[in-house]
Design an enzyme around this catalytic site. Structure first.
Site, PDB file in Angstrom:
ATOM      1  CB  SER A  99      -3.113  -5.367  -1.862  1.00 41.22           C
ATOM      2  OG  SER A  99      -3.406  -5.637  -3.231  1.00 41.22           O
ATOM      3  N   GLY A 149      -7.265  -4.017  -0.987  1.00 40.85           N
ATOM      4  CA  GLY A 149      -8.644  -4.171  -1.445  1.00 40.85           C
ATOM      5  C   GLY A 149      -9.306  -2.870  -1.852  1.00 40.85           C
ATOM      6  CG  ASN A 154      -8.403  -4.072  -5.391  1.00 39.24           C
ATOM      7  OD1 ASN A 154      -8.179  -5.271  -5.466  1.00 39.24           O
ATOM      8  ND2 ASN A 154      -7.661  -3.260  -4.657  1.00 39.24           N
ATOM      9  CG  ASP A 162      -1.684 -13.499  -4.847  1.00 37.61           C
ATOM     10  OD1 ASP A 162      -0.637 -13.355  -5.512  1.00 37.61           O
ATOM     11  OD2 ASP A 162      -2.117 -12.620  -4.081  1.00 37.61           O
ATOM     12  CG  HIS A 188      -0.851  -9.322  -4.065  1.00 38.45           C
ATOM     13  ND1 HIS A 188      -1.953 -10.149  -4.152  1.00 38.45           N
ATOM     14  CD2 HIS A 188      -1.320  -8.071  -3.898  1.00 38.45           C
ATOM     15  CE1 HIS A 188      -3.050  -9.407  -4.040  1.00 38.45           C
ATOM     16  NE2 HIS A 188      -2.690  -8.143  -3.889  1.00 38.45           N
TER      17      HIS A 188
END
Length: 193
Positions: A13, A50, A79, A160, A163
């Site tokens: 991502s 992801g 991840n 979040d 990111h």
């Protein structure tokens, strides 16, 4: 042979521009920079939000076959770390992806990432050590930490906290560029910057 050489961005991502418009992401900004500076490369962004190192390893052979890249920017592992997967498995998977890329004739730029200390200092430290160790083993350039200029600045991160937002993406490209530039062949035309 096509006149345009290919850079394959193979990541998660952080390279797929999650949460922002694709044209705001660092990969799109890289395309613009290569064009304005006269480098004859096309960029293929095969990043998947992801994605784990295991998923990347599964997908990479097809991507190498399809795109025959001159350069692979390998940005995977975050991840795995966020899920607390075994560090040695992540290291092996990323190492295999480096081997596959090199066997296909591509130069590899390894992109390091750091994770929050959720799983304790030992795990976090082992995780952080994977990228420099692989770079040394395979004689690769490595970006120490892709989010170095943005991670601790809330104004450059999405809500979040993981990111980057659109304002942070140019700084990500600026972090990566000095490591990528030496891998690029001479500009396709003189008269670039």
């Amino acid at each position: 042979m096509a006149s345009s050489r290919t850079i394959l961005v193979f990541g998660d991502s952080l390279s797929a521009a999650l949460g922002i418009r694709p044209e705001q992401g660092w990969v799109a900004l890289l395309v613009q920079r290569l064009q304005t500076q006269g480098y004859g490369y096309q960029v293929v962004n095969a990043s998947v939000s992801g994605e784990t190192s295991a998923g990347g390893l599964e997908r990479l052979p097809r991507a190498l076959q399809l795109h025959a890249p001159d350069i692979v920017i390998l940005e995977l592992g975050a991840n795995d770390g966020l899920r607390g997967l075994p560090v040695n498995v992540m290291r092996d998977n990323v190492g295999r992806m480096v081997q596959l890329s090199q066997a296909a004739g591509a130069r590899v730029l390894l992109v390091g990432i750091r994770i929050p200390p959720n799983y304790g200092p030992r795990y976090t430290e082992e995780f952080a050590h994977v990228y420099p160790a692989l770079a040394q083993q395979y004689h690769l350039p490595v970006v120490p930490f892709l989010l170095e200029k943005v991670a601790l600045n809330p104004a450059l991160m999405q809500e979040d906290g993981m990111h980057p937002n659109a304002a942070g993406e140019p700084l990500i490209l600026d972090t990566l560029w000095p490591y990528l530039k030496p891998l690029l062949n001479n500009k396709s035309q003189t008269g670039g910057r």
